[in-house]
Motif scaffolding. Sequence first.
Motif, short mmCIF file in Angstrom:
data_model
loop_
_atom_site.label_atom_id
_atom_site.label_comp_id
_atom_site.label_asym_id
_atom_site.label_seq_id
_atom_site.Cartn_x
_atom_site.Cartn_y
_atom_site.Cartn_z
N ALA A 383 -2.66 74.39 41.21
CA ALA A 383 -2.31 74.22 39.79
C ALA A 383 -0.80 74.18 39.60
O ALA A 383 -0.28 73.37 38.82
CB ALA A 383 -2.91 75.37 38.99
N ALA A 384 -0.07 75.04 40.32
CA ALA A 384 1.39 75.07 40.19
C ALA A 384 2.02 73.76 40.66
O ALA A 384 2.93 73.22 40.01
CB ALA A 384 1.96 76.25 40.99
N LEU A 385 1.55 73.23 41.79
CA LEU A 385 2.08 71.96 42.30
C LEU A 385 1.79 70.82 41.32
O LEU A 385 2.63 69.95 41.10
CB LEU A 385 1.47 71.66 43.67
N TYR A 386 0.61 70.84 40.74
CA TYR A 386 0.24 69.82 39.76
C TYR A 386 1.19 69.89 38.55
O TYR A 386 1.66 68.86 38.05
CB TYR A 386 -1.20 70.04 39.31
N LEU A 387 1.50 71.11 38.10
CA LEU A 387 2.37 71.29 36.94
C LEU A 387 3.81 70.88 37.25
O LEU A 387 4.53 70.44 36.35
CB LEU A 387 2.33 72.74 36.47
N LEU A 388 4.24 71.04 38.50
CA LEU A 388 5.58 70.60 38.89
C LEU A 388 5.69 69.07 38.79
O LEU A 388 6.73 68.53 38.44
CB LEU A 388 5.92 71.08 40.28
#
Length: 396
Positions: A383-388
């Motif tokens: 999820a964090a990589l997607y948000l980046l």
Amino acid sequence: MDEDRGGWRRCVLSGAVFAVCMAGTTLPTPLYGLYQQKFGFSELTVTVVYAVYAFGVIGVLLLAGNASDTVGRRPVLLAGLAFAAASAVCFLCATGLGWLYVGRLLSGLSAGLFTGAASAYVMESAPYRGASRATFVATAANMGGLGCGPLLAGVLAQYAPWPLHLPFAVHLVLVAVSAAVLLRLPETVRERRPLSAVRPQRPGLPAGVRAVFVPAAIASFVGFALFGVFTSVSPAFLAQSLNVTDHAVSGLVVALAFFASVGGQLAVDRVGAGRSLPLGCAGLLAGLALLAGALWWDLLALVVLSALVGGAGQGLAFRGALSAVAGASPADRRAAVISTLFVVAYTGISVPVIGVGVLADPIGLEGAGLVFIACMAVLVSGAALYLLRRPVPAKA
């Protein structure tokens, strides 16, 4: 000025009622070890007893999540208090495992009725132009109440007689006082309809919301899963691996996670909704890493840090997720989309916890915890990589 004072008085009193109800849902947390000794069940059973609560919440959200908009806030809140009282009676009368299942289910029904209705009631009771402070009262009442439950039960179980009865007797008295207070507060829904007008709320996800919803839902799932593990199996880990048998200490450790969540949610106003979701994911990842260290090295200090960091991350992520999803949803589908987010979140508080219970027997509680952490870390990292790559718009 007098009208403002009266509004804030109603806001605070309704917030106190909210906190009392939510405290009942976490009251059994430091007592599960005592129930295991009394009734002789396994760690898996502890997690299932705990998870029954979430199924009750999900059922109410789907079947009657909009009931207070139809029949009024007070009737729904009084029904929620009635379920809370019935839950306390089940625990007071518990002579076997079945009583615990019923008590937890009734507690879930109570929380399901209160979550939306009480939040709306607190905010509607506040004076005009007091929305921001009223949101703080609702947030503090919700998560603060959840934190007060294990703290109250732990202190009473450790330092007072009748550890499996006194906490629920005290809560029953608090529920009765809350009902008396609620009966003296005014209704805030002006156009009410009969109960027959309440319709089940189907979760919905319009195509344009999915890009925002996916990372928000993953972060919510992981955050609630972390809370689920803390509130169901952390007292057993503290007792078995760290020799911490003080019920007040185990209750305090769980309470810290919820209190930290309040702090995380309040920080969203300064951080901004657009940045709070990725920062919350980072906090969750750090909290998971600290919990892994606590399990690996058997260190109480890391358990406490995990509760604080992970709780703050959950607060940031969940309020950020709500803001992002609400901002991306069309007005006529917003309630359905938010209900879907809550269903995902409460699935997180139940299914992974049961998985930990299933693995606890063959590989031990610490091994099961490490498997859980690895799975949740993969999800929240994704999820964090997607948000980046695709940040949430600032307007959310």
